[in-house]
Design an enzyme around this catalytic site. Structure first.
Site, PDB file in Angstrom:
ATOM      1  N   THR A  69       0.803  -1.229   0.000  1.00 51.16           N
ATOM      2  CA  THR A  69       0.000   0.000   0.000  1.00 51.16           C
ATOM      3  C   THR A  69       0.833   1.274   0.000  1.00 51.16           C
ATOM      4  OG1 THR A  69      -0.047   0.090   2.415  1.00 51.16           O
ATOM      5  CG2 THR A  69      -1.845  -1.125   1.321  1.00 51.16           C
ATOM      6  N   HIS A 100       5.817  21.562  -2.011  1.00 53.33           N
ATOM      7  CA  HIS A 100       5.529  22.224  -0.735  1.00 53.33           C
ATOM      8  C   HIS A 100       6.185  21.585   0.468  1.00 53.33           C
ATOM      9  CE1 HIS A 100       1.657  24.458  -2.176  1.00 53.33           C
ATOM     10  NE2 HIS A 100       2.730  24.761  -2.893  1.00 53.33           N
TER      11      HIS A 100
END
Length: 145
Positions: A69, A100
């Protein structure tokens, strides 16, 4: 400007996607330091996450971690001081993780991300620069935690 070297690792659930990403990186002229594993025999993802993170920090290059995952790898990687790992499942997340958050490790899930999307996210992650500015202060606060 893309990096000249990327460190990559996975667990048994990410071996197939790891091989695809490594081949893609080499096709882009980027050297790959593949820390394994090379088979689908069961392994413990924290061992590979820690090894990749150590090389990322030592060499000051980006890293890629793949598990089923992407979550276990990101949780482990983010325990390492100096690592900012982002588990991404969308192109926008891969871009913003770099732009960012100055992420230095991309975490992907082979069981949830198709190969085409994974390749696009990898390219975006590697080709997007950190914006700096106000984000530099925020990244500093992450490092202070």
């Amino acid at each position: 400007m893309p990096p000249s070297l990327v460190v990559i690792g996975s667990d048994h659930a990410g071996v197939g996607l790891k091989a695809l990403l490594a081949e893609h990186l080499r096709g882009r002229g980027i050297q790959v330091l593949d820390l394994g594993p090379d088979s689908t025999a069961s392994v413990d993802y924290p061992d590979y996450a820690k090894a990749v993170c150590a090389e990322v920090l030592a060499r000051q290059v980006p890293g890629v971690l793949i598990c089923g995952t992407g979550l276990g790898m990101s949780m482990t990687a983010n325990k390492v001081p100096g690592i900012r790992a982002a588990a991404c499942a969308l192109e926008f997340s891969a871009e913003m993780a770099r732009r960012h958050n100055d992420a230095n490790v991309l975490c992907l899930g082979e069981r949830i991300t198709g190969p085409g999307l994974a390749l696009r996210m990898l390219d975006i992650f590697l080709d997007t620069p950190f914006e700096g500015g106000r984000h530099l202060r925020r990244v500093g606060k992450i490092e202070a935690c």
